[in-house]
Design a protein around this motif. Sequence first.
Motif, short mmCIF file in Angstrom:
data_model
loop_
_atom_site.label_atom_id
_atom_site.label_comp_id
_atom_site.label_asym_id
_atom_site.label_seq_id
_atom_site.Cartn_x
_atom_site.Cartn_y
_atom_site.Cartn_z
N MET A 187 0.84 -1.03 0.12
CA MET A 187 -0.03 0.03 0.04
C MET A 187 0.97 1.32 0.03
N ASN A 188 1.88 1.23 0.71
CA ASN A 188 2.91 2.30 0.70
C ASN A 188 3.48 2.60 -0.58
N ASN A 189 3.70 1.49 -1.44
CA ASN A 189 4.24 1.46 -2.70
C ASN A 189 3.23 2.27 -3.65
N VAL A 190 1.99 1.66 -3.43
CA VAL A 190 0.94 2.22 -4.35
C VAL A 190 0.68 3.91 -4.21
N LEU A 191 0.80 4.39 -2.85
CA LEU A 191 0.43 5.75 -2.68
C LEU A 191 1.74 6.52 -3.01
N LYS A 192 3.04 5.94 -3.20
CA LYS A 192 4.40 6.85 -3.64
C LYS A 192 4.20 6.68 -4.88
N THR A 198 -7.78 4.39 -7.84
CA THR A 198 -8.69 3.66 -7.16
C THR A 198 -8.05 2.28 -6.37
N VAL A 199 -7.85 1.83 -5.52
CA VAL A 199 -7.16 0.48 -4.90
C VAL A 199 -8.28 -0.22 -4.27
N CYS A 200 -8.21 -1.73 -4.51
CA CYS A 200 -8.92 -2.37 -3.84
C CYS A 200 -8.26 -3.68 -3.38
N LEU A 201 -8.83 -3.81 -2.04
CA LEU A 201 -8.18 -5.12 -1.65
C LEU A 201 -9.45 -6.37 -1.33
N ARG A 202 -8.96 -7.52 -2.13
CA ARG A 202 -10.10 -8.46 -2.08
C ARG A 202 -9.54 -9.79 -1.24
N LEU A 203 -10.31 -10.54 -0.89
CA LEU A 203 -10.13 -11.65 -0.02
C LEU A 203 -10.79 -12.91 -0.80
N TYR A 204 -10.24 -14.06 -0.97
CA TYR A 204 -10.63 -15.20 -1.67
C TYR A 204 -10.35 -16.37 -0.69
N ASN A 205 -11.25 -17.32 -1.00
CA ASN A 205 -11.08 -18.73 -0.21
C ASN A 205 -10.58 -19.76 -1.29
N ASP A 217 -5.32 0.87 -10.29
CA ASP A 217 -5.63 1.31 -11.62
C ASP A 217 -4.55 2.43 -11.98
N GLY A 218 -3.38 2.43 -11.41
CA GLY A 218 -2.33 3.23 -11.64
C GLY A 218 -1.44 3.15 -12.75
N LYS A 219 -0.44 3.68 -12.96
CA LYS A 219 0.38 3.75 -14.27
C LYS A 219 1.12 2.57 -14.34
N GLY A 220 1.26 1.59 -13.48
CA GLY A 220 1.77 0.31 -13.69
C GLY A 220 3.16 0.30 -13.86
N PHE A 221 3.86 -0.70 -14.07
CA PHE A 221 5.07 -0.84 -14.32
C PHE A 221 5.67 -2.13 -14.93
N ASN A 222 6.86 -2.23 -15.54
CA ASN A 222 7.20 -3.60 -16.27
C ASN A 222 7.83 -4.54 -15.32
N SER A 223 6.99 -5.33 -14.56
CA SER A 223 7.28 -6.23 -13.50
C SER A 223 8.52 -7.24 -14.00
N THR A 224 8.56 -7.45 -15.20
CA THR A 224 9.76 -8.33 -15.62
C THR A 224 11.01 -7.63 -15.42
#
Length: 266
Positions: A187-192, A198-205, A217-224
């Motif tokens: 979350m700190n990384n998202v804010l910075k 928009t930020v969404c925290l989801r839980l799944y079983n 839904d931010g600018k994103g980055f090249n995760s590779t």
Amino acid sequence: LKVKASNHDGLWNESFAASNIEIKGPFWKTGWFFGLIIMGFGLMAFYLHRVRWQWKMKKIAEIDRFRKITSQDFHDELGSKLTIISLFSEITRDKLNGDASIVGPYLDKVIDTSNSLYHSMKDLIWALNPEQDTVRDLAIQIKDFGDDLFDKTEVDFRTEGLNQGFLSKELPMEYKRHILLVFKEAMNNVLKHSECKTVCLRLYNGNNSIKFELEDDGKGFNSTIENSGDGLNNMASRAERISAVLKVDSAKGKGTSITLECPLLN
């Protein structure tokens, strides 16, 4: 027993006298004795299992009691002392009457460090508390952090899946702490860095697992290419410590999704 007889001339009688004689074996070779032996071993095994179970439950109760007392002591002692350090640092800075060019930066560092330590110890105290060991407690803790973090920003923070039945399952203390710190870092990384709206925290079983997902839904980055930063490395290290699977899915202009799937212990 069969008996035949002869006369003085050596003539044997063709008929004979017979008698049945039963010789019983020793009691330790009888079926009922073997049955008693088996029953005795069964009762002994059951007794030892029960004693072991009671000892284990007693140890768990002692550990929970120790965790609760320790969390209370940390909260009462350490929390109050850190507050005092921060308070007196601020008072000292105010008493300088504006002439804080030399010591001011150091006082600011003392204040920032004490505040940071306070929040870190607050998380540890929460993790130590055995009364907050469920998945729901963890989800609420993460949600509360997100609410505070994004409260005075233009980011819309949302949560989904916090009302499901599987949230009553319990997690070990180590799992709670590492999962919380993973998503605080995320979350700190998202804010910075994300510049999202928009930020969404989801839980799944999952299949005997629990899955947390943080999506923006931010600018994103090249995760590779750009996934070698200390933040993501720390998150991956924490996930590995609890045998969880961390996945980072992001692309420039398409936002970021961070998923942590953690096994549930029976």
